[in-house]
Design a protein around this motif. Structure first.
Motif, PDB file in Angstrom:
ATOM      1  N   MET A  55      -3.332  -1.053  10.599  1.00 39.98           N
ATOM      2  CA  MET A  55      -3.394  -0.384   9.323  1.00 39.98           C
ATOM      3  C   MET A  55      -1.982  -0.121   8.797  1.00 39.98           C
ATOM      4  SD  MET A  55      -6.240   2.524   9.426  1.00 39.98           S
ATOM      5  CE  MET A  55      -7.779   2.095   8.778  1.00 39.98           C
ATOM      6  N   GLU A  56      -1.864  -0.232   7.497  1.00 44.50           N
ATOM      7  CA  GLU A  56      -0.575   0.053   6.870  1.00 44.50           C
ATOM      8  C   GLU A  56      -0.467   1.541   6.603  1.00 44.50           C
ATOM      9  OE1 GLU A  56      -0.427  -2.158   3.283  1.00 44.50           O
ATOM     10  OE2 GLU A  56       0.084  -4.020   4.271  1.00 44.50           O
ATOM     11  N   SER A  57       0.695   2.054   6.837  1.00 41.64           N
ATOM     12  CA  SER A  57       0.896   3.459   6.508  1.00 41.64           C
ATOM     13  C   SER A  57       1.273   3.586   5.039  1.00 41.64           C
ATOM     14  CB  SER A  57       2.005   4.043   7.383  1.00 41.64           C
ATOM     15  OG  SER A  57       3.237   3.454   7.036  1.00 41.64           O
ATOM     16  N   ALA A  58       1.277   4.790   4.547  1.00 43.13           N
ATOM     17  CA  ALA A  58       1.606   5.041   3.146  1.00 43.13           C
ATOM     18  C   ALA A  58       3.049   4.649   2.861  1.00 43.13           C
ATOM     19  CB  ALA A  58       1.368   6.500   2.805  1.00 43.13           C
ATOM     20  N   VAL A  95       4.798   2.238   4.273  1.00 47.12           N
ATOM     21  CA  VAL A  95       4.894   0.780   4.190  1.00 47.12           C
ATOM     22  C   VAL A  95       4.378   0.299   2.841  1.00 47.12           C
ATOM     23  CG1 VAL A  95       4.055  -1.379   5.177  1.00 47.12           C
ATOM     24  CG2 VAL A  95       4.769   0.470   6.689  1.00 47.12           C
ATOM     25  N   ARG A  96       3.249   0.862   2.399  1.00 46.73           N
ATOM     26  CA  ARG A  96       2.701   0.483   1.090  1.00 46.73           C
ATOM     27  C   ARG A  96       3.680   0.824  -0.029  1.00 46.73           C
ATOM     28  NH1 ARG A  96      -2.203   2.427   3.241  1.00 46.73           N
ATOM     29  NH2 ARG A  96      -1.872   4.415   2.202  1.00 46.73           N
ATOM     30  N   ASP A  97       4.333   1.984   0.056  1.00 49.85           N
ATOM     31  CA  ASP A  97       5.305   2.383  -0.959  1.00 49.85           C
ATOM     32  C   ASP A  97       6.498   1.434  -0.972  1.00 49.85           C
ATOM     33  OD1 ASP A  97       3.720   4.493  -1.720  1.00 49.85           O
ATOM     34  OD2 ASP A  97       4.841   5.994  -0.558  1.00 49.85           O
ATOM     35  N   ASN A  98       6.950   1.041   0.220  1.00 51.06           N
ATOM     36  CA  ASN A  98       8.083   0.107   0.294  1.00 51.06           C
ATOM     37  C   ASN A  98       7.720  -1.250  -0.294  1.00 51.06           C
ATOM     38  OD1 ASN A  98       9.887   1.896   1.419  1.00 51.06           O
ATOM     39  ND2 ASN A  98       9.417   1.300   3.527  1.00 51.06           N
ATOM     40  N   ILE A  99       6.519  -1.734  -0.038  1.00 54.79           N
ATOM     41  CA  ILE A  99       6.078  -3.015  -0.587  1.00 54.79           C
ATOM     42  C   ILE A  99       5.988  -2.928  -2.106  1.00 54.79           C
ATOM     43  CG2 ILE A  99       4.133  -4.607  -0.726  1.00 54.79           C
ATOM     44  CD1 ILE A  99       3.638  -4.029   2.261  1.00 54.79           C
ATOM     45  N   LYS A 100       5.431  -1.833  -2.607  1.00 50.38           N
ATOM     46  CA  LYS A 100       5.302  -1.653  -4.055  1.00 50.38           C
ATOM     47  C   LYS A 100       6.685  -1.601  -4.704  1.00 50.38           C
ATOM     48  CE  LYS A 100       2.472   0.757  -7.316  1.00 50.38           C
ATOM     49  NZ  LYS A 100       1.317  -0.091  -7.373  1.00 50.38           N
ATOM     50  N   ARG A 101       7.640  -0.904  -4.084  1.00 48.21           N
ATOM     51  CA  ARG A 101       8.990  -0.803  -4.622  1.00 48.21           C
ATOM     52  C   ARG A 101       9.669  -2.174  -4.623  1.00 48.21           C
ATOM     53  NH1 ARG A 101      11.692   2.783  -1.105  1.00 48.21           N
ATOM     54  NH2 ARG A 101      10.205   4.297  -1.856  1.00 48.21           N
ATOM     55  N   LEU A 102       9.437  -2.967  -3.575  1.00 49.80           N
ATOM     56  CA  LEU A 102      10.010  -4.309  -3.496  1.00 49.80           C
ATOM     57  C   LEU A 102       9.432  -5.209  -4.584  1.00 49.80           C
ATOM     58  CD1 LEU A 102      11.780  -6.355  -2.000  1.00 49.80           C
ATOM     59  CD2 LEU A 102       9.835  -6.832  -0.533  1.00 49.80           C
TER      60      LEU A 102
END
Length: 61
Positions: free
Chosen positions: A1-4, A6-13
């Protein structure tokens, strides 16, 4: 599972990537516009040395 985080970092990228792509397209469009407007007057040969560097003498008053 992705943590919050990791999801935030992907969205920022993803956000920064589309900004880079748009910036590159704008830069390329402006560059092409300037080159097309200048036509054959653009000298891309770099520094001149020797006989090629001689220009017309300046007018005296």
């Amino acid at each position: 599972m992705e943590s919050a985080a990791v999801r935030d970092n992907i969205k920022r990228l993803e956000t920064s990537m589309w900004k880079l792509v748009v910036g590159f397209i704008v830069f390329a469009a402006v560059s092409l516009f300037v080159i097309m407007k200048a036509g054959d007057k653009v000298d891309m040969s770099g520094e001149k040395h020797g006989a090629d560097a001689i220009s017309a003498p300046a007018e005296t008053k």
